[in-house]
Design a protein around this motif. Structure first.
Motif, PDB file in Angstrom:
ATOM      1  N   ILE A  94       0.831  -1.213   0.000  1.00 37.84           N
ATOM      2  CA  ILE A  94       0.000   0.000   0.000  1.00 37.84           C
ATOM      3  C   ILE A  94       0.866   1.264   0.000  1.00 37.84           C
ATOM      4  N   SER A  95       2.111   1.137   0.462  1.00 36.29           N
ATOM      5  CA  SER A  95       3.006   2.311   0.477  1.00 36.29           C
ATOM      6  C   SER A  95       3.139   2.922  -0.913  1.00 36.29           C
ATOM      7  N   MET A  96       3.338   2.062  -1.912  1.00 35.73           N
ATOM      8  CA  MET A  96       3.544   2.568  -3.268  1.00 35.73           C
ATOM      9  C   MET A  96       2.248   3.164  -3.829  1.00 35.73           C
ATOM     10  N   TYR A  97       1.122   2.563  -3.493  1.00 37.12           N
ATOM     11  CA  TYR A  97      -0.167   3.106  -3.935  1.00 37.12           C
ATOM     12  C   TYR A  97      -0.412   4.483  -3.295  1.00 37.12           C
ATOM     13  N   ALA A  98      -0.041   4.595  -2.018  1.00 37.63           N
ATOM     14  CA  ALA A  98      -0.238   5.872  -1.325  1.00 37.63           C
ATOM     15  C   ALA A  98       0.608   6.953  -1.988  1.00 37.63           C
ATOM     16  N   SER A  99       1.851   6.613  -2.254  1.00 32.57           N
ATOM     17  CA  SER A  99       2.750   7.579  -2.887  1.00 32.57           C
ATOM     18  C   SER A  99       2.219   7.949  -4.271  1.00 32.57           C
ATOM     19  N   ASP A 100       1.716   6.948  -4.994  1.00 30.72           N
ATOM     20  CA  ASP A 100       1.206   7.170  -6.340  1.00 30.72           C
ATOM     21  C   ASP A 100       0.005   8.126  -6.344  1.00 30.72           C
ATOM     22  N   VAL A 101      -1.012   7.813  -5.535  1.00 27.75           N
ATOM     23  CA  VAL A 101      -2.213   8.664  -5.551  1.00 27.75           C
ATOM     24  C   VAL A 101      -1.942  10.042  -4.952  1.00 27.75           C
ATOM     25  N   SER A 102      -0.923  10.120  -4.097  1.00 27.89           N
ATOM     26  CA  SER A 102      -0.644  11.408  -3.447  1.00 27.89           C
ATOM     27  C   SER A 102      -0.081  12.439  -4.428  1.00 27.89           C
ATOM     28  N   ALA A 103       0.334  11.987  -5.603  1.00 27.10           N
ATOM     29  CA  ALA A 103       0.850  12.940  -6.598  1.00 27.10           C
ATOM     30  C   ALA A 103      -0.285  13.599  -7.378  1.00 27.10           C
ATOM     31  N   PHE A 104      -1.518  13.095  -7.237  1.00 26.34           N
ATOM     32  CA  PHE A 104      -2.642  13.671  -7.978  1.00 26.34           C
ATOM     33  C   PHE A 104      -3.196  14.881  -7.213  1.00 26.34           C
ATOM     34  N   PRO A 105      -3.185  16.064  -7.847  1.00 32.97           N
ATOM     35  CA  PRO A 105      -3.630  17.279  -7.158  1.00 32.97           C
ATOM     36  C   PRO A 105      -5.034  17.148  -6.572  1.00 32.97           C
ATOM     37  N   GLU A 106      -5.927  16.445  -7.273  1.00 29.07           N
ATOM     38  CA  GLU A 106      -7.314  16.307  -6.798  1.00 29.07           C
ATOM     39  C   GLU A 106      -7.365  15.529  -5.489  1.00 29.07           C
ATOM     40  N   VAL A 107      -6.474  14.550  -5.351  1.00 27.66           N
ATOM     41  CA  VAL A 107      -6.435  13.765  -4.115  1.00 27.66           C
ATOM     42  C   VAL A 107      -5.953  14.665  -2.967  1.00 27.66           C
ATOM     43  N   ARG A 108      -4.953  15.467  -3.237  1.00 27.61           N
ATOM     44  CA  ARG A 108      -4.414  16.352  -2.195  1.00 27.61           C
ATOM     45  C   ARG A 108      -5.476  17.367  -1.769  1.00 27.61           C
ATOM     46  N   ALA A 109      -6.196  17.903  -2.750  1.00 26.30           N
ATOM     47  CA  ALA A 109      -7.237  18.891  -2.432  1.00 26.30           C
ATOM     48  C   ALA A 109      -8.353  18.235  -1.617  1.00 26.30           C
ATOM     49  N   PHE A 110      -8.700  17.014  -1.980  1.00 27.98           N
ATOM     50  CA  PHE A 110      -9.767  16.261  -1.313  1.00 27.98           C
ATOM     51  C   PHE A 110      -9.446  16.052   0.175  1.00 27.98           C
TER      52      PHE A 110
END
Ligand code: DC
Length: 224
Positions: A94-110
Motif C-alpha cells: 500500500i506504500s507505493m499506492y499511497a505515494s502514487d495517488v498522493s501525486a494527484f492534485p485532486e487527491v491532495r485537495a480532497f
C-alpha cells in the motif's frame, strides 16, 4: 500562539515514532497524515486500479468517506466507508499506492480540509511531506526530519522484520528510493523543507537522542 508542530521528511526518517512519543509525553495529539493518503491508496488498490490511474482515482473520490478517529488508548484509526482499515493500510504494497495517488492534485485537495480541521484548535503534532509548506504554513514550529538513505532503509527493514517480513535492506532501499523520488519530484506539494523549518538529521542519533532533540526544539518554542 497555537501549539501546532509540523514534521516533514522522507520515508523512514522516524517521523511517526518520534512524533507519537513526543505527543504522548507532552499531552499533544499526534496526526499521521500519511495514513490518510494510504487510505486512498488502499481504495484504489481494492478497486483494482493500476498505479498511475489518475482519471479513475479522481472518479473514485466522491465515493470515498474517509474518517480519522482516536481509540481509547489515543491511537489514530482510519475508516474507509465505515470499515476500520487501520491495519490494511500498513501492508507494504500500500506504500507505493499511497505515494502514487498522493501525486494527484485532486487527491491532495480532497484531503486538505480534513488535515487543517485537525489542527484548527491547536495542540497537534502532524507529520507528513507537505505539512510545513502547504497544510500548516503558519505552524510556529516546523521540523524537517531526515537521515541518510542507508540509515532509513535499515530502520525500516528492522521494523518490517519485527512484523514478520523477511525483507532485505537492499530491497527496502530500492522501494524507498522510488517512493522518495516520487514524493520529492511531483509537481504539487512535493516533499521539501520549508524555509523556516529546523533541520533535524538523525543519521547518527539513536531513538532516545532523536526524541530528546525534538523535545528540546518544542521546549524552546513553546516552553512545554
Ligand atoms: O508517511 P507515509 O509513508 O505513511 O506516507 C505514505 C505516502 O503518502 C508517502 O509516500 C507520500 C504520501 N504523503 C503525502 O504525499 N503527503 C503527506 N502529508 C503524507 C504522506
Amino acid at each position: 500562539m497555537l501549539v501546532n508542530i509540523a514534521i516533514d521528511g522522507p520515508s523512514g526518517a522516524g517521523k511517526s515514532s518520534l512524533a507519537r512519543a513526543a505527543a504522548s509525553e507532552l499531552g499533544l495529539i499526534y496526526v499521521d497524515t500519511g495514513a490518510i493518503y494510504r487510505t486512498v491508496g488502499l481504495a484504489s488498490r481494492r478497486a483494482g486500479l493500476p498505479l498511475g490511474a489518475h482519471d479513475e482515482v479522481v472518479a473514485l473520490l466522491p465515493e470515498l468517506n474517509i474518517e480519522m478517529a482516536y481509540d481509547a488508548e489515543g491511537k489514530q484509526r482510519m475508516y474507509l466507508n465505515g470499515e476500520d482499515v487501520s491495519d490494511a493500510i500498513r501492508e507494504p504494497e500500500i506504500s507505493m499506492y499511497a505515494s502514487d495517488v498522493s501525486a494527484f492534485p485532486e487527491v491532495r485537495a480532497f484531503l486538505m480540509q480534513m488535515q487543517r480541521d485537525m489542527a484548527a484548535r491547536g495542540g497537534v503534532i502532524m507529520d507528513g511531506r507537505d505539512i510545513g509548506t502547504v497544510v500548516l504554513p503558519d505552524a510556529p514550529l516546523k521540523v524537517f526530519l531526515t537521515a541518510s538513505e542507508r540509515a532509513r532503509a535499515e530502520r525500516r527493514c528492522l521494523e518490517l522484520r519485527q512484523k514478520g517480513s523477511d525483507c532485505t535492506v537492499e530491497e527496502v532501499l530500492r522501494d524507498m528510493r522510488i517512493r522518495d523520488e516520487n514524493d520529492s519530484g511531483r509537481a504539487v506539494a512535493p516533499l521539501k523543507m520549508a524555509d523556516d523549518a529546523v533541520l533535524l538529521d538523525t543519521s547518527e542519533l539513536d531513538f532516545e537522542q532523536s526524541l530528546a532533540a525534538l523535545k528540546q526544539l518544542i521546549k524552546e518554542k513553546f516552553g512545554l
